[in-house]
Design an enzyme around this catalytic site. Structure first.
Site, PDB file in Angstrom:
ATOM      1  N   LYS A 249      32.816  40.009  28.418  1.00  0.00           N
ATOM      2  CA  LYS A 249      33.148  38.652  28.889  1.00  0.00           C
ATOM      3  C   LYS A 249      32.448  38.334  30.196  1.00  0.00           C
ATOM      4  CE  LYS A 249      35.905  40.082  32.309  1.00  0.00           C
ATOM      5  NZ  LYS A 249      35.794  39.738  33.726  1.00  0.00           N
TER       6      LYS A 249
ATOM      7  N   ARG B  89      34.947  35.967  39.823  1.00  0.00           N
ATOM      8  CA  ARG B  89      33.745  36.020  40.675  1.00  0.00           C
ATOM      9  C   ARG B  89      32.450  35.808  39.910  1.00  0.00           C
ATOM     10  NH1 ARG B  89      35.118  41.788  43.223  1.00  0.00           N
ATOM     11  NH2 ARG B  89      35.224  42.115  40.976  1.00  0.00           N
ATOM     12  N   ASN B  90      32.298  36.407  38.726  1.00  0.00           N
ATOM     13  CA  ASN B  90      31.036  36.252  37.992  1.00  0.00           C
ATOM     14  C   ASN B  90      30.750  34.778  37.704  1.00  0.00           C
ATOM     15  OD1 ASN B  90      29.716  38.977  37.110  1.00  0.00           O
ATOM     16  ND2 ASN B  90      31.931  39.303  36.987  1.00  0.00           N
TER      17      ASN B  90
ATOM     18  N   ALA C 210      42.231  40.019  41.101  1.00  0.00           N
ATOM     19  CA  ALA C 210      42.859  40.949  42.044  1.00  0.00           C
ATOM     20  C   ALA C 210      43.644  40.237  43.148  1.00  0.00           C
ATOM     21  CB  ALA C 210      41.797  41.856  42.647  1.00  0.00           C
TER      22      ALA C 210
ATOM     23  N   TRP D  50      39.809  45.155  43.389  1.00  0.00           N
ATOM     24  CA  TRP D  50      40.748  45.516  42.314  1.00  0.00           C
ATOM     25  C   TRP D  50      41.284  46.928  42.523  1.00  0.00           C
ATOM     26  CZ3 TRP D  50      44.283  43.890  39.475  1.00  0.00           C
ATOM     27  CH2 TRP D  50      44.579  44.308  38.192  1.00  0.00           C
TER      28      TRP D  50
HETATM   29  P1  NAD Z   1      34.543  45.250  44.497  1.00  0.00           P
HETATM   30  O1  NAD Z   1      33.440  44.499  43.828  1.00  0.00           O
HETATM   31  O2  NAD Z   1      35.580  44.459  45.206  1.00  0.00           O
HETATM   32  O3  NAD Z   1      33.992  46.258  45.568  1.00  0.00           O
HETATM   33  C1  NAD Z   1      32.870  47.076  45.424  1.00  0.00           C
HETATM   34  C2  NAD Z   1      33.322  48.501  45.663  1.00  0.00           C
HETATM   35  O4  NAD Z   1      32.232  49.381  45.429  1.00  0.00           O
HETATM   36  C3  NAD Z   1      33.801  48.770  47.103  1.00  0.00           C
HETATM   37  O5  NAD Z   1      34.989  49.508  47.082  1.00  0.00           O
HETATM   38  C4  NAD Z   1      32.676  49.616  47.675  1.00  0.00           C
HETATM   39  O6  NAD Z   1      33.129  50.499  48.681  1.00  0.00           O
HETATM   40  C5  NAD Z   1      32.246  50.379  46.463  1.00  0.00           C
HETATM   41  N1  NAD Z   1      30.931  50.981  46.559  1.00  0.00           N
HETATM   42  C6  NAD Z   1      29.799  50.494  47.129  1.00  0.00           C
HETATM   43  N2  NAD Z   1      28.790  51.381  47.014  1.00  0.00           N
HETATM   44  C7  NAD Z   1      29.302  52.447  46.358  1.00  0.00           C
HETATM   45  C8  NAD Z   1      28.757  53.684  45.919  1.00  0.00           C
HETATM   46  N3  NAD Z   1      27.475  53.998  46.126  1.00  0.00           N
HETATM   47  N4  NAD Z   1      29.572  54.548  45.268  1.00  0.00           N
HETATM   48  C9  NAD Z   1      30.850  54.237  45.018  1.00  0.00           C
HETATM   49  N5  NAD Z   1      31.427  53.089  45.414  1.00  0.00           N
HETATM   50  C10 NAD Z   1      30.657  52.198  46.060  1.00  0.00           C
HETATM   51  O7  NAD Z   1      35.215  46.215  43.420  1.00  0.00           O
HETATM   52  P2  NAD Z   1      36.458  45.895  42.456  1.00  0.00           P
HETATM   53  O8  NAD Z   1      36.745  44.434  42.377  1.00  0.00           O
HETATM   54  O9  NAD Z   1      37.573  46.777  42.856  1.00  0.00           O
HETATM   55  O10 NAD Z   1      35.870  46.295  41.028  1.00  0.00           O
HETATM   56  C11 NAD Z   1      36.110  47.503  40.373  1.00  0.00           C
HETATM   57  C12 NAD Z   1      36.152  47.252  38.876  1.00  0.00           C
HETATM   58  O11 NAD Z   1      37.301  46.455  38.592  1.00  0.00           O
HETATM   59  C13 NAD Z   1      34.948  46.481  38.311  1.00  0.00           C
HETATM   60  O12 NAD Z   1      34.537  47.056  37.108  1.00  0.00           O
HETATM   61  C14 NAD Z   1      35.510  45.091  38.053  1.00  0.00           C
HETATM   62  O13 NAD Z   1      34.878  44.432  36.970  1.00  0.00           O
HETATM   63  C15 NAD Z   1      36.941  45.405  37.701  1.00  0.00           C
HETATM   64  N6  NAD Z   1      37.904  44.311  37.902  1.00  0.00           N
HETATM   65  C16 NAD Z   1      37.898  43.575  39.032  1.00  0.00           C
HETATM   66  C17 NAD Z   1      38.845  42.572  39.191  1.00  0.00           C
HETATM   67  C18 NAD Z   1      38.910  41.724  40.432  1.00  0.00           C
HETATM   68  O14 NAD Z   1      39.583  40.689  40.408  1.00  0.00           O
HETATM   69  N7  NAD Z   1      38.284  42.113  41.521  1.00  0.00           N
HETATM   70  C19 NAD Z   1      39.804  42.347  38.194  1.00  0.00           C
HETATM   71  C20 NAD Z   1      39.782  43.130  37.059  1.00  0.00           C
HETATM   72  C21 NAD Z   1      38.816  44.120  36.919  1.00  0.00           C
HETATM   73  P1  13P Z   2      35.256  39.106  38.277  1.00  0.00           P
HETATM   74  O1  13P Z   2      34.705  40.463  38.526  1.00  0.00           O
HETATM   75  O2  13P Z   2      34.256  38.140  37.717  1.00  0.00           O
HETATM   76  O3  13P Z   2      35.999  38.546  39.452  1.00  0.00           O
HETATM   77  O4  13P Z   2      36.314  39.259  37.093  1.00  0.00           O
HETATM   78  C1  13P Z   2      37.589  39.674  37.361  1.00  0.00           C
HETATM   79  C2  13P Z   2      38.231  39.861  36.051  1.00  0.00           C
HETATM   80  O5  13P Z   2      37.907  40.813  35.376  1.00  0.00           O
HETATM   81  C3  13P Z   2      39.172  38.843  35.588  1.00  0.00           C
HETATM   82  O6  13P Z   2      39.962  39.312  34.535  1.00  0.00           O
END
Ligand code: NAD
Ligand code: 13P
Length: 403
Positions: A262, A328-329, A169, A14
Protein backbone atom coordinates in the site's frame (compact mmCIF):
# COMPACT_ATOMS: atom_id res chain seq x y z
CA UNK A 1 8.53 -19.56 36.86
CA UNK A 2 9.98 -17.32 34.15
CA UNK A 3 8.27 -14.34 32.57
CA UNK A 4 8.57 -13.10 29.02
CA UNK A 5 11.08 -10.33 28.61
CA UNK A 6 10.20 -7.93 25.78
CA UNK A 7 12.56 -5.95 23.55
CA UNK A 8 11.49 -3.47 20.90
CA UNK A 9 14.14 -3.18 18.19
CA UNK A 10 13.75 0.30 16.76
CA UNK A 11 12.68 3.63 18.19
CA UNK A 12 11.37 5.78 15.36
CA UNK A 13 7.87 7.23 15.24
CA UNK A 14 6.16 3.82 15.25
CA UNK A 15 8.86 1.95 17.17
CA UNK A 16 8.53 4.32 20.13
CA UNK A 17 4.73 4.24 19.97
CA UNK A 18 4.65 0.44 20.05
CA UNK A 19 7.17 0.42 22.91
CA UNK A 20 4.79 2.74 24.79
CA UNK A 21 1.71 0.58 24.42
CA UNK A 22 3.59 -2.66 25.11
CA UNK A 23 5.21 -1.16 28.23
CA UNK A 24 1.76 -0.12 29.49
CA UNK A 25 0.69 -3.76 29.12
CA UNK A 26 3.76 -5.41 30.67
CA UNK A 27 3.02 -3.28 33.73
CA UNK A 28 -0.56 -4.54 33.76
CA UNK A 29 0.29 -8.26 33.28
CA UNK A 30 3.01 -9.08 35.83
CA UNK A 31 2.20 -12.79 35.68
CA UNK A 32 3.17 -13.00 31.99
CA UNK A 33 5.72 -10.29 31.30
CA UNK A 34 8.69 -8.65 32.97
CA UNK A 35 7.72 -5.06 33.61
CA UNK A 36 10.80 -3.49 32.05
CA UNK A 37 10.76 -3.16 28.25
CA UNK A 38 14.05 -2.74 26.47
CA UNK A 39 13.98 -0.41 23.45
CA UNK A 40 16.99 -0.50 21.15
CA UNK A 41 17.80 2.97 19.89
CA UNK A 42 19.97 3.73 16.87
CA UNK A 43 22.11 6.16 18.81
CA UNK A 44 22.47 9.70 17.63
CA UNK A 45 23.33 13.11 19.01
CA UNK A 46 20.36 15.38 19.48
CA UNK A 47 20.13 19.05 20.43
CA UNK A 48 17.16 19.93 22.63
CA UNK A 49 15.79 23.25 21.31
CA UNK A 50 15.51 26.14 23.73
CA UNK A 51 11.68 26.17 23.50
CA UNK A 52 11.45 22.58 24.77
CA UNK A 53 10.36 21.88 28.38
CA UNK A 54 13.46 19.67 28.58
CA UNK A 55 15.85 22.43 27.61
CA UNK A 56 18.62 22.67 30.17
CA UNK A 57 20.43 26.02 30.13
CA UNK A 58 23.52 24.43 31.68
CA UNK A 59 23.75 22.08 28.67
CA UNK A 60 22.65 24.72 26.14
CA UNK A 61 22.93 23.71 22.49
CA UNK A 62 25.38 20.92 23.19
CA UNK A 63 24.24 17.68 21.49
CA UNK A 64 23.20 14.89 23.86
CA UNK A 65 22.79 11.16 23.28
CA UNK A 66 19.23 10.29 22.31
CA UNK A 67 19.22 7.31 24.71
CA UNK A 68 20.23 9.54 27.65
CA UNK A 69 17.48 12.00 26.78
CA UNK A 70 14.85 9.25 26.58
CA UNK A 71 15.94 7.68 29.87
CA UNK A 72 16.13 11.02 31.67
CA UNK A 73 12.98 12.73 30.38
CA UNK A 74 10.97 9.66 29.30
CA UNK A 75 10.32 11.23 25.95
CA UNK A 76 11.72 10.51 22.48
CA UNK A 77 12.21 14.18 21.64
CA UNK A 78 13.34 13.43 18.09
CA UNK A 79 10.92 10.78 16.78
CA UNK A 80 7.88 11.12 19.05
CA UNK A 81 8.06 14.58 20.62
CA UNK A 82 5.53 15.64 23.23
CA UNK A 83 4.50 12.10 24.23
CA UNK A 84 5.32 11.01 27.80
CA UNK A 85 6.64 7.44 27.80
CA UNK A 86 6.14 4.89 30.58
CA UNK A 87 9.14 4.86 32.90
CA UNK A 88 9.54 1.10 32.44
CA UNK A 89 10.90 1.66 28.91
CA UNK A 90 14.69 1.53 28.96
CA UNK A 91 16.37 3.05 25.90
CA UNK A 92 19.49 1.04 25.10
CA UNK A 93 22.11 1.93 22.46
CA UNK A 94 23.63 -1.58 22.58
CA UNK A 95 21.70 -3.93 20.31
CA UNK A 96 23.18 -7.09 21.81
CA UNK A 97 22.51 -5.95 25.35
CA UNK A 98 18.94 -4.93 24.47
CA UNK A 99 18.04 -8.36 23.02
CA UNK A 100 19.85 -10.41 25.67
CA UNK A 101 17.52 -12.89 27.43
CA UNK A 102 14.42 -11.54 25.66
CA UNK A 103 11.86 -14.13 24.66
CA UNK A 104 9.75 -11.63 22.68
CA UNK A 105 11.47 -9.49 20.04
CA UNK A 106 9.41 -6.77 18.39
CA UNK A 107 11.04 -5.59 15.18
CA UNK A 108 10.06 -2.04 14.36
CA UNK A 109 12.38 -0.07 12.13
CA UNK A 110 12.52 0.92 8.45
CA UNK A 111 12.79 -2.26 6.39
CA UNK A 112 16.08 -1.33 4.73
CA UNK A 113 17.88 -1.83 8.07
CA UNK A 114 16.54 -5.27 8.98
CA UNK A 115 19.27 -7.25 7.18
CA UNK A 116 22.02 -5.59 9.19
CA UNK A 117 20.09 -6.00 12.45
CA UNK A 118 19.61 -9.74 11.86
CA UNK A 119 23.31 -10.17 11.05
CA UNK A 120 24.25 -8.51 14.33
CA UNK A 121 21.89 -10.37 16.64
CA UNK A 122 22.13 -13.82 15.06
CA UNK A 123 23.49 -16.20 17.69
CA UNK A 124 22.99 -13.63 20.47
CA UNK A 125 19.29 -14.16 21.15
CA UNK A 126 17.48 -16.86 23.08
CA UNK A 127 17.07 -19.85 20.72
CA UNK A 128 13.38 -20.01 21.63
CA UNK A 129 12.75 -16.28 21.20
CA UNK A 130 9.66 -15.36 19.18
CA UNK A 131 9.30 -12.31 16.98
CA UNK A 132 6.64 -9.89 15.82
CA UNK A 133 7.54 -7.69 12.88
CA UNK A 134 5.80 -4.29 12.74
CA UNK A 135 7.84 -3.42 9.65
CA UNK A 136 6.08 -2.48 6.41
CA UNK A 137 8.18 -3.59 3.45
CA UNK A 138 9.55 -6.62 1.66
CA UNK A 139 13.01 -8.08 1.14
CA UNK A 140 14.10 -8.50 -2.45
CA UNK A 141 17.26 -10.30 -3.51
CA UNK A 142 17.78 -10.99 -7.22
CA UNK A 143 14.42 -12.30 -8.37
CA UNK A 144 13.35 -13.52 -4.93
CA UNK A 145 10.91 -11.68 -2.71
CA UNK A 146 10.37 -12.42 0.95
CA UNK A 147 8.01 -11.20 3.62
CA UNK A 148 9.99 -9.38 6.30
CA UNK A 149 8.69 -11.65 9.08
CA UNK A 150 9.69 -14.73 7.07
CA UNK A 151 13.09 -13.23 6.37
CA UNK A 152 13.64 -12.54 10.09
CA UNK A 153 12.50 -16.06 10.99
CA UNK A 154 14.88 -17.67 8.52
CA UNK A 155 17.85 -15.48 9.35
CA UNK A 156 17.50 -15.99 13.09
CA UNK A 157 16.05 -19.50 13.19
CA UNK A 158 13.01 -18.36 15.17
CA UNK A 159 9.30 -18.00 14.44
CA UNK A 160 8.20 -14.44 13.64
CA UNK A 161 4.66 -13.13 13.09
CA UNK A 162 3.55 -9.77 11.68
CA UNK A 163 1.62 -6.74 12.97
CA UNK A 164 0.14 -4.30 10.47
CA UNK A 165 -2.89 -2.09 10.19
CA UNK A 166 -4.33 1.36 9.59
CA UNK A 167 -2.02 2.89 12.17
CA UNK A 168 -0.73 6.44 12.29
CA UNK A 169 1.86 6.44 15.09
CA UNK A 170 1.25 9.99 16.35
CA UNK A 171 -2.51 9.34 16.70
CA UNK A 172 -1.97 6.10 18.63
CA UNK A 173 0.70 7.73 20.78
CA UNK A 174 -1.95 10.31 21.68
CA UNK A 175 -4.25 7.42 22.55
CA UNK A 176 -6.70 8.13 19.76
CA UNK A 177 -8.50 4.85 19.07
CA UNK A 178 -7.73 2.63 16.10
CA UNK A 179 -7.39 -1.05 15.21
CA UNK A 180 -4.68 -3.35 13.90
CA UNK A 181 -4.11 -6.93 12.73
CA UNK A 182 -1.57 -9.42 14.08
CA UNK A 183 -0.80 -12.56 12.10
CA UNK A 184 0.76 -15.30 14.19
CA UNK A 185 0.83 -19.07 13.72
CA UNK A 186 1.83 -20.53 17.04
CA UNK A 187 4.51 -23.14 16.23
CA UNK A 188 3.32 -26.66 17.15
CA UNK A 189 6.21 -27.05 19.62
CA UNK A 190 4.88 -24.07 21.62
CA UNK A 191 1.34 -25.39 21.99
CA UNK A 192 0.32 -26.50 25.48
CA UNK A 193 -2.15 -29.20 26.40
CA UNK A 194 -5.03 -28.62 28.82
CA UNK A 195 -2.71 -29.06 31.81
CA UNK A 196 -0.37 -26.40 30.47
CA UNK A 197 2.34 -28.89 29.47
CA UNK A 198 3.96 -28.58 26.06
CA UNK A 199 2.01 -30.52 23.45
CA UNK A 200 5.25 -31.46 21.68
CA UNK A 201 8.75 -31.51 23.06
CA UNK A 202 12.04 -30.27 21.78
CA UNK A 203 12.87 -29.13 18.30
CA UNK A 204 10.41 -29.16 15.46
CA UNK A 205 10.71 -28.56 11.79
CA UNK A 206 8.37 -25.73 10.87
CA UNK A 207 7.46 -25.35 7.25
CA UNK A 208 7.57 -22.05 5.44
CA UNK A 209 7.19 -21.34 1.76
CA UNK A 210 9.19 -18.79 -0.10
CA UNK A 211 7.73 -16.61 -2.82
CA UNK A 212 8.19 -19.36 -5.39
CA UNK A 213 6.23 -21.83 -3.32
CA UNK A 214 9.37 -23.70 -2.27
CA UNK A 215 9.10 -25.31 1.15
CA UNK A 216 11.80 -24.17 3.55
CA UNK A 217 12.30 -26.02 6.78
CA UNK A 218 13.48 -24.13 9.81
CA UNK A 219 14.51 -25.84 12.99
CA UNK A 220 12.71 -24.21 15.88
CA UNK A 221 13.49 -24.54 19.56
CA UNK A 222 10.39 -24.96 21.70
CA UNK A 223 9.45 -22.41 24.33
CA UNK A 224 10.59 -23.98 27.64
CA UNK A 225 7.92 -25.27 30.04
CA UNK A 226 8.74 -22.75 32.73
CA UNK A 227 7.78 -19.85 30.42
CA UNK A 228 4.15 -18.80 30.08
CA UNK A 229 2.65 -19.95 26.77
CA UNK A 230 2.80 -17.57 23.84
CA UNK A 231 -0.29 -17.85 21.71
CA UNK A 232 -2.95 -15.48 20.38
CA UNK A 233 -4.27 -14.77 23.89
CA UNK A 234 -0.92 -13.68 25.34
CA UNK A 235 -0.02 -11.59 22.26
CA UNK A 236 -3.40 -9.93 22.49
CA UNK A 237 -2.61 -9.02 26.11
CA UNK A 238 0.75 -7.61 25.06
CA UNK A 239 -0.46 -5.35 22.25
CA UNK A 240 -4.11 -4.55 22.86
CA UNK A 241 -5.01 -1.28 24.63
CA UNK A 242 -8.35 0.46 25.12
CA UNK A 243 -7.19 2.77 22.31
CA UNK A 244 -5.68 -0.05 20.20
CA UNK A 245 -8.00 -2.86 19.15
CA UNK A 246 -6.14 -5.98 18.01
CA UNK A 247 -7.49 -8.62 15.64
CA UNK A 248 -5.54 -11.91 15.74
CA UNK A 249 -5.34 -13.91 12.48
CA UNK A 250 -3.08 -16.52 10.89
CA UNK A 251 -2.52 -14.95 7.45
CA UNK A 252 1.04 -13.59 7.52
CA UNK A 253 1.04 -13.14 3.73
CA UNK A 254 -2.04 -10.90 3.61
CA UNK A 255 -1.01 -8.88 6.66
CA UNK A 256 2.57 -8.38 5.42
CA UNK A 257 1.80 -7.65 1.76
CA UNK A 258 -1.09 -5.31 2.58
CA UNK A 259 1.22 -3.22 4.77
CA UNK A 260 4.16 -3.23 2.36
CA UNK A 261 2.51 -2.66 -1.01
CA UNK A 262 0.00 0.00 0.00
CA UNK A 263 2.98 2.34 0.45
CA UNK A 264 3.47 2.31 -3.35
CA UNK A 265 -0.19 3.20 -3.83
CA UNK A 266 0.07 5.95 -1.18
CA UNK A 267 2.88 7.55 -3.16
CA UNK A 268 0.73 7.44 -6.30
CA UNK A 269 -2.10 9.14 -4.38
CA UNK A 270 0.28 11.85 -3.18
CA UNK A 271 1.32 12.52 -6.79
CA UNK A 272 -2.31 12.62 -7.90
CA UNK A 273 -3.29 15.12 -5.22
CA UNK A 274 -0.12 17.19 -5.62
CA UNK A 275 -1.01 17.42 -9.30
CA UNK A 276 -4.29 19.10 -8.36
CA UNK A 277 -6.72 16.20 -8.63
CA UNK A 278 -8.77 15.23 -5.63
CA UNK A 279 -10.54 12.45 -3.75
CA UNK A 280 -12.31 10.94 -6.75
CA UNK A 281 -9.02 10.47 -8.62
CA UNK A 282 -7.37 9.09 -5.50
CA UNK A 283 -10.21 6.61 -5.03
CA UNK A 284 -9.64 5.29 -8.55
CA UNK A 285 -5.92 4.85 -7.77
CA UNK A 286 -6.66 3.12 -4.45
CA UNK A 287 -9.07 0.69 -6.14
CA UNK A 288 -6.54 -0.06 -8.85
CA UNK A 289 -3.77 -0.39 -6.27
CA UNK A 290 -5.71 -2.92 -4.23
CA UNK A 291 -6.34 -5.00 -7.36
CA UNK A 292 -2.60 -5.08 -8.07
CA UNK A 293 -1.83 -6.02 -4.45
CA UNK A 294 -4.27 -8.93 -4.58
CA UNK A 295 -2.99 -9.98 -8.01
CA UNK A 296 0.57 -9.90 -6.62
CA UNK A 297 -0.39 -12.06 -3.64
CA UNK A 298 -2.23 -14.51 -5.92
CA UNK A 299 0.70 -14.74 -8.32
CA UNK A 300 3.58 -15.07 -5.86
CA UNK A 301 1.98 -16.62 -2.77
CA UNK A 302 -0.65 -18.86 -4.40
CA UNK A 303 -0.38 -21.59 -1.76
CA UNK A 304 -0.97 -19.37 1.22
CA UNK A 305 -3.01 -16.33 0.16
CA UNK A 306 -6.24 -15.68 2.06
CA UNK A 307 -7.92 -12.91 0.09
CA UNK A 308 -10.39 -12.08 2.82
CA UNK A 309 -7.60 -10.44 4.81
CA UNK A 310 -7.48 -7.63 2.22
CA UNK A 311 -11.23 -7.06 2.47
CA UNK A 312 -11.90 -7.69 6.14
CA UNK A 313 -8.83 -6.67 8.10
CA UNK A 314 -7.33 -3.36 9.15
CA UNK A 315 -4.13 -4.57 7.43
CA UNK A 316 -6.02 -4.60 4.10
CA UNK A 317 -8.41 -1.89 2.92
CA UNK A 318 -8.16 -0.09 6.26
CA UNK A 319 -4.45 0.56 5.82
CA UNK A 320 -4.94 1.46 2.16
CA UNK A 321 -7.44 4.19 3.02
CA UNK A 322 -5.52 5.77 5.88
CA UNK A 323 -2.22 5.60 3.99
CA UNK A 324 -3.63 7.35 0.93
CA UNK A 325 -5.33 10.09 2.90
CA UNK A 326 -3.19 10.95 5.93
CA UNK A 327 0.09 9.03 6.26
CA UNK A 328 3.65 10.14 5.48
CA UNK A 329 4.15 8.45 2.09
CA UNK A 330 1.06 10.21 0.77
CA UNK A 331 1.72 13.54 2.53
CA UNK A 332 5.31 13.97 1.42
CA UNK A 333 4.91 12.75 -2.16
CA UNK A 334 2.06 15.26 -2.45
CA UNK A 335 4.46 17.93 -1.16
CA UNK A 336 7.08 16.81 -3.69
CA UNK A 337 4.61 17.10 -6.56
CA UNK A 338 3.43 20.52 -5.37
CA UNK A 339 7.00 21.83 -5.10
CA UNK A 340 8.25 20.14 -8.25
CA UNK A 341 11.08 18.34 -6.45
CA UNK A 342 11.82 14.64 -5.95
CA UNK A 343 10.29 12.67 -3.08
CA UNK A 344 13.82 11.65 -2.06
CA UNK A 345 14.69 15.32 -1.64
CA UNK A 346 11.62 15.92 0.49
CA UNK A 347 12.55 12.90 2.63
CA UNK A 348 15.99 14.43 3.18
CA UNK A 349 14.85 17.96 3.95
CA UNK A 350 11.47 17.62 5.68
CA UNK A 351 11.36 14.38 7.66
CA UNK A 352 13.99 14.94 10.37
CA UNK A 353 15.35 11.38 10.03
CA UNK A 354 12.03 9.60 9.44
CA UNK A 355 11.82 7.34 6.39
CA UNK A 356 9.36 6.87 3.55
CA UNK A 357 9.11 3.14 2.94
CA UNK A 358 7.23 3.57 -0.35
CA UNK A 359 10.27 4.82 -2.27
CA UNK A 360 12.43 1.74 -1.71
CA UNK A 361 9.45 -0.65 -1.81
CA UNK A 362 8.49 0.71 -5.24
CA UNK A 363 12.02 0.14 -6.55
CA UNK A 364 12.35 -3.32 -4.95
CA UNK A 365 8.98 -4.57 -6.16
CA UNK A 366 9.58 -3.17 -9.67
CA UNK A 367 12.99 -4.82 -9.93
CA UNK A 368 11.51 -8.12 -8.74
CA UNK A 369 8.70 -7.90 -11.32
CA UNK A 370 11.15 -6.89 -14.07
CA UNK A 371 13.48 -9.79 -13.24
CA UNK A 372 10.54 -12.11 -13.78
CA UNK A 373 9.39 -10.31 -16.94
CA UNK A 374 5.93 -9.49 -15.56
CA UNK A 375 6.15 -5.75 -14.82
CA UNK A 376 3.53 -4.90 -17.48
CA UNK A 377 0.96 -6.90 -15.53
CA UNK A 378 1.31 -4.34 -12.70
CA UNK A 379 0.93 -1.01 -14.52
CA UNK A 380 0.32 1.14 -11.43
CA UNK A 381 3.39 -0.22 -9.60
CA UNK A 382 5.42 0.32 -12.79
CA UNK A 383 4.14 3.85 -13.23
CA UNK A 384 5.01 4.88 -9.66
CA UNK A 385 8.62 3.81 -10.19
CA UNK A 386 8.63 5.77 -13.47
CA UNK A 387 7.35 8.91 -11.72
CA UNK A 388 9.91 8.53 -8.91
CA UNK A 389 12.63 8.33 -11.58
CA UNK A 390 11.13 11.36 -13.41
CA UNK A 391 10.64 9.22 -16.52
CA UNK A 392 6.84 9.31 -16.49
CA UNK A 393 4.32 12.07 -15.72
CA UNK A 394 1.40 11.98 -13.34
CA UNK A 395 -0.83 12.84 -16.34
CA UNK A 396 -0.17 9.31 -17.59
CA UNK A 397 -2.07 7.74 -14.67
CA UNK A 398 -5.52 7.93 -16.35
CA UNK A 399 -4.16 5.94 -19.30
CA UNK A 400 -4.09 2.91 -16.97
CA UNK A 401 -7.86 3.06 -16.75
CA UNK A 402 -8.71 3.44 -20.46
CA UNK A 403 -10.60 0.42 -21.68
P1 NAD B 1 10.82 6.45 11.42
O1 NAD B 1 10.70 6.64 9.95
O2 NAD B 1 10.03 7.35 12.30
O3 NAD B 1 12.31 6.60 11.90
C1 NAD B 1 13.44 6.10 11.26
C2 NAD B 1 14.17 5.23 12.25
O4 NAD B 1 15.28 4.62 11.61
C3 NAD B 1 14.75 6.01 13.46
O5 NAD B 1 14.48 5.32 14.64
C4 NAD B 1 16.24 6.00 13.18
O6 NAD B 1 17.00 6.05 14.37
C5 NAD B 1 16.40 4.67 12.51
N1 NAD B 1 17.62 4.52 11.75
C6 NAD B 1 18.28 5.42 10.98
N2 NAD B 1 19.40 4.88 10.46
C7 NAD B 1 19.44 3.60 10.92
C8 NAD B 1 20.35 2.52 10.72
N3 NAD B 1 21.42 2.64 9.94
N4 NAD B 1 20.08 1.35 11.34
C9 NAD B 1 18.99 1.20 12.10
N5 NAD B 1 18.10 2.18 12.33
C10 NAD B 1 18.32 3.37 11.73
O7 NAD B 1 10.50 4.92 11.75
P2 NAD B 1 9.08 4.27 12.12
O8 NAD B 1 7.94 5.17 11.77
O9 NAD B 1 9.15 3.80 13.51
O10 NAD B 1 9.00 3.06 11.08
C11 NAD B 1 9.30 1.73 11.38
C12 NAD B 1 8.40 0.83 10.56
O11 NAD B 1 7.06 1.01 11.02
C13 NAD B 1 8.37 1.12 9.05
O12 NAD B 1 8.41 -0.07 8.33
C14 NAD B 1 7.03 1.81 8.85
O13 NAD B 1 6.48 1.58 7.57
C15 NAD B 1 6.19 1.14 9.90
N6 NAD B 1 5.01 1.89 10.36
C16 NAD B 1 5.09 3.21 10.65
C17 NAD B 1 3.96 3.87 11.11
C18 NAD B 1 3.98 5.33 11.47
O14 NAD B 1 2.91 5.92 11.61
N7 NAD B 1 5.13 5.93 11.68
C19 NAD B 1 2.75 3.17 11.26
C20 NAD B 1 2.71 1.83 10.96
C21 NAD B 1 3.86 1.19 10.50
P1 13P C 1 3.52 6.10 6.57
O1 13P C 1 4.83 5.43 6.77
O2 13P C 1 3.25 6.50 5.15
O3 13P C 1 3.28 7.22 7.54
O4 13P C 1 2.40 5.00 6.85
C1 13P C 1 2.02 4.72 8.13
C2 13P C 1 1.11 3.57 8.04
O5 13P C 1 1.58 2.48 7.79
C3 13P C 1 -0.33 3.80 8.17
O6 13P C 1 -1.02 2.61 8.42
Amino acid sequence: RQKHKVTVIGSGNWGTTVAKLVAENTRGCPDLFEEEVQMWVYEEDVVIPSGSPHYDASVGDKPQKLTSIINKYHENVKYLPGIPLPTNIVANPSLLDAVKDSSILIFNLPHEFIGNICKQIKGHILPFARGISCIKGVTVTDDKIELICEYIGEELGIYCGALSGANIASEIANEMWCETTIAYNTPPCDRRDVNGAAAENGHVMAEHRDSRGKVIKTQLTALPHDYPPLDHGELHKLFSRPYFTVSMVSDVVGVSLGGALKNIVAIACGFVEGHGWNMTAKTAVMRRGMLEIIQFAREFFPETIQEKTFWEESAGWGDMIVSCTSARNWRYSKMAAERGVSVQEIERTELNGQKLQGISTSREVSSFLRARGVEDKYPLFKLVEGILDCKVNVEDIPSLFRK
